[in-house]
Structure formats: C-alpha cells, structure tokens
Design a protein around this motif. Structure first.
Motif, PDB file in Angstrom:
ATOM      1  N   ALA A   1       0.824  -1.215   0.000  1.00  0.00           N
ATOM      2  CA  ALA A   1       0.000   0.000   0.000  1.00  0.00           C
ATOM      3  C   ALA A   1       0.854   1.260   0.000  1.00  0.00           C
ATOM      4  O   ALA A   1       1.934   1.309   0.601  1.00  0.00           O
ATOM      5  N   ARG A   2       0.345   2.270  -0.659  1.00  0.00           N
ATOM      6  CA  ARG A   2       0.984   3.584  -0.649  1.00  0.00           C
ATOM      7  C   ARG A   2       0.862   4.239   0.722  1.00  0.00           C
ATOM      8  O   ARG A   2       1.626   5.144   1.069  1.00  0.00           O
ATOM      9  N   GLY A   3      -0.107   3.822   1.479  1.00  0.00           N
ATOM     10  CA  GLY A   3      -0.394   4.362   2.792  1.00  0.00           C
ATOM     11  C   GLY A   3      -1.810   3.961   3.166  1.00  0.00           C
ATOM     12  O   GLY A   3      -2.445   3.169   2.471  1.00  0.00           O
ATOM     13  N   VAL A   4      -2.292   4.527   4.255  1.00  0.00           N
ATOM     14  CA  VAL A   4      -3.648   4.260   4.719  1.00  0.00           C
ATOM     15  C   VAL A   4      -4.447   5.560   4.666  1.00  0.00           C
ATOM     16  O   VAL A   4      -3.973   6.605   5.126  1.00  0.00           O
ATOM     17  N   VAL A   5      -5.642   5.481   4.108  1.00  0.00           N
ATOM     18  CA  VAL A   5      -6.577   6.609   4.155  1.00  0.00           C
ATOM     19  C   VAL A   5      -7.726   6.241   5.084  1.00  0.00           C
ATOM     20  O   VAL A   5      -8.375   5.209   4.898  1.00  0.00           O
ATOM     21  N   VAL A   6      -7.953   7.063   6.090  1.00  0.00           N
ATOM     22  CA  VAL A   6      -9.072   6.899   7.009  1.00  0.00           C
ATOM     23  C   VAL A   6     -10.209   7.776   6.496  1.00  0.00           C
ATOM     24  O   VAL A   6     -10.120   9.007   6.531  1.00  0.00           O
ATOM     25  N   VAL A   7     -11.255   7.158   5.988  1.00  0.00           N
ATOM     26  CA  VAL A   7     -12.391   7.887   5.424  1.00  0.00           C
ATOM     27  C   VAL A   7     -13.431   8.101   6.523  1.00  0.00           C
ATOM     28  O   VAL A   7     -13.909   7.142   7.143  1.00  0.00           O
ATOM     29  N   ILE A   8     -13.785   9.366   6.766  1.00  0.00           N
ATOM     30  CA  ILE A   8     -14.758   9.714   7.799  1.00  0.00           C
ATOM     31  C   ILE A   8     -15.908  10.457   7.123  1.00  0.00           C
ATOM     32  O   ILE A   8     -15.742  11.576   6.636  1.00  0.00           O
ATOM     33  N   HIS A   9     -17.061   9.829   7.079  1.00  0.00           N
ATOM     34  CA  HIS A   9     -18.190  10.396   6.339  1.00  0.00           C
ATOM     35  C   HIS A   9     -18.810  11.576   7.084  1.00  0.00           C
ATOM     36  O   HIS A   9     -18.639  11.760   8.286  1.00  0.00           O
TER      37      HIS A   9
ATOM     38  N   PRO B   1     -17.930   4.517  -2.070  1.00  0.00           N
ATOM     39  CA  PRO B   1     -17.350   4.785  -3.392  1.00  0.00           C
ATOM     40  C   PRO B   1     -15.934   5.364  -3.301  1.00  0.00           C
ATOM     41  O   PRO B   1     -15.071   5.047  -4.129  1.00  0.00           O
ATOM     42  N   LEU B   2     -15.684   6.184  -2.291  1.00  0.00           N
ATOM     43  CA  LEU B   2     -14.358   6.752  -2.096  1.00  0.00           C
ATOM     44  C   LEU B   2     -13.363   5.650  -1.742  1.00  0.00           C
ATOM     45  O   LEU B   2     -12.254   5.593  -2.290  1.00  0.00           O
ATOM     46  N   ALA B   3     -13.769   4.773  -0.823  1.00  0.00           N
ATOM     47  CA  ALA B   3     -12.890   3.690  -0.402  1.00  0.00           C
ATOM     48  C   ALA B   3     -12.542   2.781  -1.574  1.00  0.00           C
ATOM     49  O   ALA B   3     -11.381   2.375  -1.743  1.00  0.00           O
ATOM     50  N   GLU B   4     -13.526   2.474  -2.394  1.00  0.00           N
ATOM     51  CA  GLU B   4     -13.287   1.596  -3.542  1.00  0.00           C
ATOM     52  C   GLU B   4     -12.300   2.234  -4.520  1.00  0.00           C
ATOM     53  O   GLU B   4     -11.373   1.577  -5.018  1.00  0.00           O
ATOM     54  N   ASP B   5     -12.486   3.516  -4.800  1.00  0.00           N
ATOM     55  CA  ASP B   5     -11.608   4.202  -5.747  1.00  0.00           C
ATOM     56  C   ASP B   5     -10.197   4.329  -5.192  1.00  0.00           C
ATOM     57  O   ASP B   5      -9.213   4.105  -5.912  1.00  0.00           O
ATOM     58  N   LEU B   6     -10.079   4.669  -3.922  1.00  0.00           N
ATOM     59  CA  LEU B   6      -8.762   4.804  -3.303  1.00  0.00           C
ATOM     60  C   LEU B   6      -8.029   3.465  -3.275  1.00  0.00           C
ATOM     61  O   LEU B   6      -6.820   3.406  -3.547  1.00  0.00           O
TER      62      LEU B   6
ATOM     63  N   VAL C   1      -7.651   1.283   2.976  1.00  0.00           N
ATOM     64  CA  VAL C   1      -8.676   2.244   3.400  1.00  0.00           C
ATOM     65  C   VAL C   1      -9.416   1.730   4.625  1.00  0.00           C
ATOM     66  O   VAL C   1      -9.871   0.586   4.667  1.00  0.00           O
ATOM     67  N   LEU C   2      -9.556   2.613   5.611  1.00  0.00           N
ATOM     68  CA  LEU C   2     -10.370   2.373   6.794  1.00  0.00           C
ATOM     69  C   LEU C   2     -11.578   3.297   6.701  1.00  0.00           C
ATOM     70  O   LEU C   2     -11.463   4.505   6.903  1.00  0.00           O
ATOM     71  N   ASN C   3     -12.734   2.737   6.347  1.00  0.00           N
ATOM     72  CA  ASN C   3     -13.972   3.508   6.231  1.00  0.00           C
ATOM     73  C   ASN C   3     -14.696   3.422   7.571  1.00  0.00           C
ATOM     74  O   ASN C   3     -15.104   2.340   7.996  1.00  0.00           O
TER      75      ASN C   3
END
Length: 240
Positions: A25-33, A48-53, A60-62
């Motif tokens: 992974a390039r890194g981790v993105v924590v998605v907070i709606h 949709p954001l998590a899937e694209d990322l 991705v942590l949604n």
C-alpha cells in the motif's frame, strides 16, 4: 486487493469500520463520512471513495461512528472516531505507513479534530500524518452562529461550550499538514469555513493549503468529478 472486512471496535451497532487492505500500500486513508453528525447518514457515503482509493493503491479504513439520534453526541462521537483510528495499531502491515484522514463536511471536522485528539485527553495509539478536509466544518463557533443544518452543532454538543476540546480552529496550530478542499458555491458548508481555517493555520505557523474546487458540496465525494480528482491530488501530496 481484497474486499472490505468489517471490524467492530465496540458493542454498539455503529461502532465498526470497513477495512480494505491492499498489498504494498501507498499508505492508509481513514475515510470519515459526513452528514452533520446525524444518524440519517452513514458510512455508505464513504464506500465509493474507499473503492476508488483502494484501486489506486491505498489501504482504506472507512469509519462508522455513533451519530446524533443513534447514541452519538459529546463525547460518544469523538470517542468512536478515536477508537476507530486506533484499530490500525493492531493491523499487520500498517506500522510505518502514512495515515491520512480524509473527511467530508462533518467528517472533515472529525478528521481535523482527530489530528489533535492526543493533546486533548483522548487515547492516541495511532497518530495521523496528514488531514484532507472536503468542505469541512472546521470552525464550530461559526457553524453554531450560522446555525448550519438547523443548529447541527447544538445537537452534537448540547450545552457544552465550544472550546479546544472539540473545535479544530481552536486547536491550531497542528503539527501535521492539512489540505482543505472547498467549492465557493457550497450551500451546505460556507467556503469561509475552509478559507478562514487555512488563513489562521498559516498565521500560526502550521502547514495548510486551500484548494478551491467546483461542483458544490457533493462533487468532492463523487469519484470521476474534477473535484474528486483534486482530492486524489491532495491525498497523494499528503503522503509526502
């Protein structure tokens, strides 16, 4: 890349995340709606954001969390976001990776707040390395004054004062960089929320950048839009 895995961090039905790991992974993105902290909105906004990322090489942590009307408010909503991020401490392969919090609207508030949570009494096993706020509610005093979404701030905090414990603007300067993306014609969260946050952050010596996009409030969470392309650029820049 595997599909998302549900991980609970508490017993309440809203205390869970969807974790999508990718190899190398390039890194981790924590998605907070977002959704003005209200129960009517949930982490489906972030899928949709998590899937694209994830397709672009990010784990991705949604995050789902208790919201107003579903056991949330002060301090439950804040407790949950802190606990969800700290789940990363127990996940193999995450140590040493950049961890970028990506939050939309009220999620932008929680993303910026989470960057300073350790200094304000919340546990912090995992420190964020950057924040990308998409039309974030970053000044709660201004949001209360403007009665955004029919006094959503009052519903979140009740009678509690708006101070540095909960308000990103009063937590400045942060020790990590923040990107604020916002459309000037946003009718849900005023452009000034991001503009003034960045001005104050820079004046305090912090690294902050304002990126003006087009498309109102929701293009920022719509993969395929120009606004979403700008978000991806900011996430990549946040990786360092």
């Amino acid at each position: 890349m595997s599909g998302p895995r549900r991980i609970a961090y508490g017993e309440h039905r809203s205390q869970f995340v969807e974790w999508t790991p990718v190899r190398e992974a390039r890194g981790v993105v924590v998605v907070i709606h977002g959704g003005f902290w209200r129960a009517a909105y949930d982490l489906a906004l972030g899928r949709p954001l998590a899937e694209d990322l994830a397709a672009r090489g990010w784990s991705v942590l949604n995050v789902e969390y208790r919201r107003v009307g579903d056991g949330g408010g002060m301090p439950q909503t804040f407790d949950d976001v802190a606990a969800a991020i700290d789940l990363l401490a127990g996940i193999d392969g995450v140590a040493g990776l950049p961890v970028v919090a990506l939050g939309h609207s009220a999620g932008g508030h929680l993303a910026a707040w989470a960057a300073a949570r350790g200094a304000h009494g919340w546990p912090q096993r995992v420190a964020l390395t950057a924040v990308v706020a998409q039309a974030g509610v970053l000044d709660l005093r201004a949001a209360e004054r403007d009665r955004l979404s029919t006094d959503a701030v009052g519903a979140l905090l009740g009678d509690r004062p708006i101070d540095a414990l909960v308000d990103p603007t009063q937590q400045l300067p942060l020790s990590i960089p923040v990107w604020c993306l916002h459309a000037r014609d946003d009718v849900d969260v005023p452009f000034a929320q991001s503009q003034q946050y960045v001005t104050r952050a820079q004046a305090a010596g912090a690294r902050a950048e304002l990126v003006e996009v087009k498309g109102g409030h929701f293009d920022l969470i719509a993969p395929g839009t120009q606004a979403w392309a700008a978000v991806l650029d900011a996430v990549t820049a946040a990786r360092g």
